[in-house]
Design a protein around this motif. Structure first.
Motif, short mmCIF file in Angstrom:
data_model
loop_
_atom_site.label_atom_id
_atom_site.label_comp_id
_atom_site.label_asym_id
_atom_site.label_seq_id
_atom_site.Cartn_x
_atom_site.Cartn_y
_atom_site.Cartn_z
N ASP A 70 1.04 -1.15 -0.17
CA ASP A 70 0.05 -0.11 0.06
C ASP A 70 0.85 1.25 0.09
O ASP A 70 0.53 2.30 -0.68
CB ASP A 70 -0.96 -0.06 1.21
CG ASP A 70 -2.14 -1.10 1.15
OD1 ASP A 70 -2.39 -1.64 0.22
OD2 ASP A 70 -2.40 -1.56 2.39
N TYR A 72 3.87 1.48 -1.39
CA TYR A 72 4.40 1.69 -2.51
C TYR A 72 3.19 2.22 -3.56
O TYR A 72 3.68 3.24 -4.25
CB TYR A 72 4.83 0.21 -3.12
CG TYR A 72 5.53 0.23 -4.50
CD1 TYR A 72 6.76 0.56 -4.79
CD2 TYR A 72 4.74 0.24 -5.76
CE1 TYR A 72 7.48 0.80 -6.15
CE2 TYR A 72 5.09 0.22 -6.96
CZ TYR A 72 6.51 0.57 -7.18
OH TYR A 72 6.99 0.69 -8.35
N GLN A 73 2.22 1.93 -3.55
CA GLN A 73 1.06 2.17 -4.50
C GLN A 73 0.86 3.83 -4.14
O GLN A 73 0.60 4.40 -4.99
CB GLN A 73 -0.06 1.43 -4.25
CG GLN A 73 -0.28 0.33 -5.00
CD GLN A 73 -1.71 -0.39 -5.00
OE1 GLN A 73 -2.40 -0.31 -4.13
NE2 GLN A 73 -1.94 -0.83 -6.14
N ARG A 74 0.96 3.98 -2.99
CA ARG A 74 0.74 5.48 -2.50
C ARG A 74 1.76 6.44 -2.81
O ARG A 74 1.70 7.70 -3.18
CB ARG A 74 0.27 5.67 -1.17
CG ARG A 74 -0.14 6.90 -0.50
CD ARG A 74 -0.77 6.63 1.17
NE ARG A 74 0.48 6.45 1.86
CZ ARG A 74 0.72 5.11 2.52
NH1 ARG A 74 -0.34 4.12 2.15
NH2 ARG A 74 1.58 4.68 3.20
N GLY A 77 3.90 4.37 -6.82
CA GLY A 77 3.18 4.22 -8.08
C GLY A 77 2.10 5.13 -8.25
O GLY A 77 1.31 4.94 -9.32
N CYS A 113 9.59 -2.37 -10.56
CA CYS A 113 8.37 -2.12 -9.88
C CYS A 113 8.11 -3.23 -8.85
O CYS A 113 8.33 -4.42 -9.12
CB CYS A 113 7.04 -2.15 -10.78
SG CYS A 113 5.39 -2.03 -9.98
N ILE A 115 5.51 -4.04 -7.52
CA ILE A 115 4.27 -5.05 -7.65
C ILE A 115 4.04 -5.73 -9.01
O ILE A 115 3.77 -6.80 -8.88
CB ILE A 115 2.91 -3.98 -7.61
CG1 ILE A 115 2.93 -3.41 -5.92
CG2 ILE A 115 1.69 -4.74 -7.86
CD1 ILE A 115 1.78 -2.25 -5.93
N MET A 136 -3.65 -6.82 -7.08
CA MET A 136 -3.32 -5.66 -7.43
C MET A 136 -2.86 -5.31 -8.81
O MET A 136 -3.18 -4.23 -9.52
CB MET A 136 -2.08 -5.15 -6.36
CG MET A 136 -2.28 -4.90 -5.03
SD MET A 136 -0.76 -4.59 -4.15
CE MET A 136 -1.70 -3.91 -2.69
N ALA A 140 -4.73 -2.63 -11.88
CA ALA A 140 -3.86 -2.18 -12.54
C ALA A 140 -4.44 -2.40 -14.14
O ALA A 140 -4.70 -1.24 -15.07
CB ALA A 140 -2.54 -2.25 -12.54
#
Length: 228
Positions: A70, A72-74, A77, A113, A115, A136, A140
């Motif tokens: 989470d 990383y996404q926030r 990414g 990446c 993810i 995840m 995407a």
């Protein structure tokens, strides 16, 4: 007089423990080593805390990994989400791919990446973690598909565009760029791959409205063609 040195030390994480900073450090450790590759010893050494403190703060390695994803996404990414919000579908997809090229090869942090190529194979007991990451990646793909679908609705892409296949194509490009970055590809080399991929999107560009008007096509007729 009480000898303070003889008093028991309080258990758990230190009062100065910065959970957000610790999560970022753990995220980079997982990013670099992978879920199974990062041991509790690796994590505690990176965080500068004991295993007991790690479990007190994050419950388990699996829970810490999920929070790290989470993070990383926030924090890392988010560029893709921002790019896909651009009103022009060509600029949106181009922004997503070109930003990925830059981010995947950025100096001073793990490459690729966290993810897109994470936990592709794992021990059976780690299957729930693999499912989390796969979910995840599916998210995407859904974001690409939705943006391409909007491109058709806005008259920017041809109605007969196979958005499912095209979304998977761009997902495969992202995953391939991630692997290439881990193997040493530079940002410029990855950007060259992205530009080639964008030529495929260009093949699906819709005709200008003026040309469709000459043929008597309307938004309603285009919608009917798309439904067939």
């Amino acid at each position: 007089m009480i000898n303070k040195s003889s008093l028991p030390r309080p258990r758990g994480r230190p009062r100065a423990f910065d959970r957000d900073a610790a999560l970022a450090t753990a995220g980079r450790t997982f990013w670099r080593l992978g879920y199974e590759g990062a041991s509790i010893a690796d994590l505690t050494e990176a965080l500068g805390i004991t295993a007991q403190s790690l479990y007190a703060a994050f419950k388990s390695k699996a829970d810490l990994y999920r929070e790290a994803l989470d993070w990383y996404q926030r924090e890392i990414g988010a560029y893709s989400v921002a790019a896909l919000r651009k009103p022009d579908v060509f600029e949106a997809i181009a922004g997503s791919l070109m930003e990925a090229a830059e981010e995947f090869a950025r100096a001073g942090r793990p490459k690729g990446c966290m993810i897109s190529t994470a936990v592709l194979t794992c021990a059976e007991e780690n299957a729930p973690i693999a499912e989390t990451v796969a979910g995840m990646r599916s998210g995407a793909l859904a974001a690409y598909r939705a943006r391409l679908d909007q491109g058709i609705a806005d008259g920017q892409l041809r109605p007969d565009t196979d958005i499912g296949a095209l979304a998977r194509y761009f997902g495969a490009i992202i995953q391939g760029m991630s692997v290439q970055a881990r193997d040493g590809a530079t940002a410029d080399e990855l950007a060259a791959v992205a530009r080639i991929a964008l030529t495929e999107l260009e093949r699906h560009r819709a005709e200008p409205a003026s040309r469709r008007k000459v043929r008597g096509e309307t938004p309603a007729s285009l919608a009917k063609r798309r439904e067939k």
